[in-house]
Design a protein around this motif. Structure first.
Motif, short mmCIF file in Angstrom:
data_model
loop_
_atom_site.label_atom_id
_atom_site.label_comp_id
_atom_site.label_asym_id
_atom_site.label_seq_id
_atom_site.Cartn_x
_atom_site.Cartn_y
_atom_site.Cartn_z
N HIS A 232 57.41 -20.77 18.66
CA HIS A 232 56.52 -20.75 17.58
C HIS A 232 57.11 -20.14 16.22
O HIS A 232 56.61 -20.56 14.99
N SER A 233 57.81 -19.04 16.21
CA SER A 233 57.93 -18.51 15.10
C SER A 233 59.01 -19.21 14.16
O SER A 233 59.27 -18.88 12.93
N MET A 234 59.68 -20.18 14.86
CA MET A 234 60.73 -21.04 14.07
C MET A 234 59.87 -22.27 13.62
O MET A 234 60.47 -23.15 12.83
N MET A 235 58.53 -22.74 13.68
CA MET A 235 57.79 -23.89 13.44
C MET A 235 57.44 -23.74 12.00
O MET A 235 56.25 -23.69 11.63
N ASN A 236 58.38 -23.98 11.06
CA ASN A 236 58.10 -23.56 9.54
C ASN A 236 58.12 -25.11 8.97
O ASN A 236 58.84 -26.07 9.55
N PHE A 237 57.75 -25.38 7.57
CA PHE A 237 57.80 -26.37 6.75
C PHE A 237 57.74 -26.10 5.40
O PHE A 237 57.71 -24.66 5.04
N GLU A 238 57.59 -27.03 4.66
CA GLU A 238 57.92 -26.50 3.05
C GLU A 238 56.94 -27.42 2.44
O GLU A 238 57.07 -28.76 2.57
N VAL A 239 56.15 -26.99 1.36
CA VAL A 239 55.40 -27.80 0.54
C VAL A 239 56.22 -27.56 -0.85
O VAL A 239 56.56 -26.79 -1.20
N ARG A 240 56.44 -29.00 -1.16
CA ARG A 240 57.12 -28.98 -2.52
C ARG A 240 56.16 -29.64 -3.55
O ARG A 240 56.01 -30.88 -3.37
N ALA A 241 55.78 -28.69 -4.51
CA ALA A 241 54.94 -29.24 -5.55
C ALA A 241 55.85 -29.92 -6.68
O ALA A 241 56.68 -29.21 -7.30
N VAL A 242 55.56 -31.31 -7.10
CA VAL A 242 56.20 -31.69 -8.09
C VAL A 242 55.34 -32.33 -9.24
O VAL A 242 54.13 -32.26 -9.17
N SER A 243 55.85 -32.53 -10.25
CA SER A 243 54.90 -33.31 -11.39
C SER A 243 54.14 -34.72 -10.94
O SER A 243 54.81 -35.50 -9.93
N PRO A 244 53.10 -34.99 -11.19
CA PRO A 244 52.58 -36.57 -10.80
C PRO A 244 53.21 -37.59 -11.08
O PRO A 244 53.23 -38.70 -10.32
N GLU A 245 54.12 -37.56 -11.94
CA GLU A 245 55.06 -38.76 -12.40
C GLU A 245 56.05 -38.77 -11.17
O GLU A 245 56.45 -39.85 -10.55
N LYS A 246 56.62 -37.45 -10.83
CA LYS A 246 57.70 -37.49 -9.80
C LYS A 246 57.06 -37.82 -8.56
O LYS A 246 57.65 -38.51 -7.83
#
Length: 378
Positions: free
Chosen positions: A298-312
């Motif tokens: 459970h403690s290793m169940m990570n992810f990442e949100v990568r917020a980029v510009s609408p064009e990208k």
């Protein structure tokens, strides 16, 4: 008659009171000094331990938290002041241990005041809590991006169901094919010399019972060797539909200041599996975690949100559509973004890591690749 200590009556009590006041002032000065010496600015202090929110909903919840803590501190200071006042100025006088102090019991106005004030405080906090909760839970039709989030032991799958592109096209990536149990790795045991499959989720019942799980043409699936990176645009309204393929998980991005339990069978559990955010206010990388104890890793169940510009983001979706066999890392590199997670690392299940776990993953506030042109290698 001269007293044995050579002073005037009451000198001892006055000295004790003075020392008590000095001690209280010293403790208060230490508290203020500790805050100042931490180097935190006023905004950090006023968040009272919460991270800085990156969505309008997060800012509302942050404000509610800040003012709730301030209200609690004000009440605490009043109570502490009354306590210190009592123990300082209403202590038993010397040679008066047998004197019973004046009582204030059955003081109706005072008791009514003590009863009314907590009710007023509760009513005010309840009102603002409901206002913020309604704002956080609000949904609108046709959000710019709809993401299907599937949690499973012990990772995440993200799929883009609908995306409103800049050219006016509304991309529909819903994929009806696929088995809800595809996310599960079959397990076997030996029985009388033969391998027998261990029944998976739902006791091996028919796949249709989990038809609430969604599959999309453009998906990102995490593994024990790769952190899933969910790419999202800034400044756009985003809807998340969350579901679990097995046990209860929890979708949590600390900078959203919000988490939601991810349940299997959401309809049967009478849970709302959809929520929206108005926008992500700035580009960057934000770690996501499972906040519900879901098993061994459970403690290793990570992810990442990568917020980029609408064009990208539009370019990213276009690349994933045109190159279905390409990896998520290749798509990120194509839009000039760091191709792997910069906020967390996969869990190394080896007993000895030899110290090779990277320490400096990158700058979460600037994930753009230098000297790079979006789509230059297409």
């Amino acid at each position: 008659m001269k007293l044995t200590h050579g002073g005037r009556p009451g000198t001892r009590g006055e000295g004790t009171s003075s020392r008590m006041i000095k001690r209280v002032g010293f403790v208060a000065a230490l508290a203020v000094g500790a805050i100042v010496m931490t180097g935190c600015d006023a905004r950090d202090v006023m968040r009272f331990g919460w991270p800085e929110g990156v969505t309008p909903q997060a800012k509302l919840m942050g404000d509610l938290w800040t003012w709730s803590v301030i209200a609690a501190l004000v009440m605490g200071i009043i109570v502490w002041a009354l306590i210190f006042w009592t123990i300082t100025f209403h202590r038993a006088k010397k040679n008066q241990d047998d004197v019973f102090p004046r009582q204030t019991a059955y003081n109706v106005p005072l008791e009514l005041t003590y009863t009314a004030i907590p009710f007023v405080i509760i009513a005010v906090l309840f009102y603002f809590t409901v206002v913020v909760q309604n704002r956080v839970e609000a949904k609108t039709d046709n959000p710019s991006v709809v993401v299907d989030v599937t949690a499973f032991q012990w990772n995440w799958k993200f799929g883009y169901r609908e995306v409103a592109l800049a050219d006016g096209e509304r991309y529909n990536g819903f994929e009806r094919n696929g088995s809800p149990f595809d996310l599960q790795v079959p397990q076997y045991r030996e029985h009388e010399g033969e391998k027998v499959e261990i029944l998976g989720p739902a006791g091996g019942r028919d796949d249709d019972i989990r038809n609430y799980l969604k599959f999309n043409q453009v998906e990102t699936v995490g593994s024990s060797s790769e952190i899933p990176v969910l790419v999202l645009p800034t400044g756009k309204r985003i809807e998340f539909e969350i579901a679990s393929a097995d046990v209860i998980h929890s979708f949590w991005v600390p900078e959203f200041l919000f988490k939601r339990d991810v349940l299997p069978f959401p309809k049967q559990n009478h849970s709302d599996s959809r929520f929206q955010i108005d926008s992500i206010d700035r580009a960057g990388a934000f770690v996501g975690r499972c906040a519900e104890m879901c098993g061994t890793y459970h403690s290793m169940m990570n992810f990442e949100v990568r917020a980029v510009s609408p064009e990208k983001f539009d370019s990213y979706i276009q690349y994933r559509r045109d190159n279905p066999s390409a990896t998520n890392a290749q798509a990120l590199q194509d839009i000039c973004e760091v191709p792997q997670s910069v906020t967390t690392v996969p869990f190394d299940t080896r007993r000895a890591t030899k110290g090779d776990t990277p320490k400096d993953l990158g700058d979460a506030n600037n994930t753009s690749l230098p000297n790079c042109t979006v789509g230059a290698n297409r």
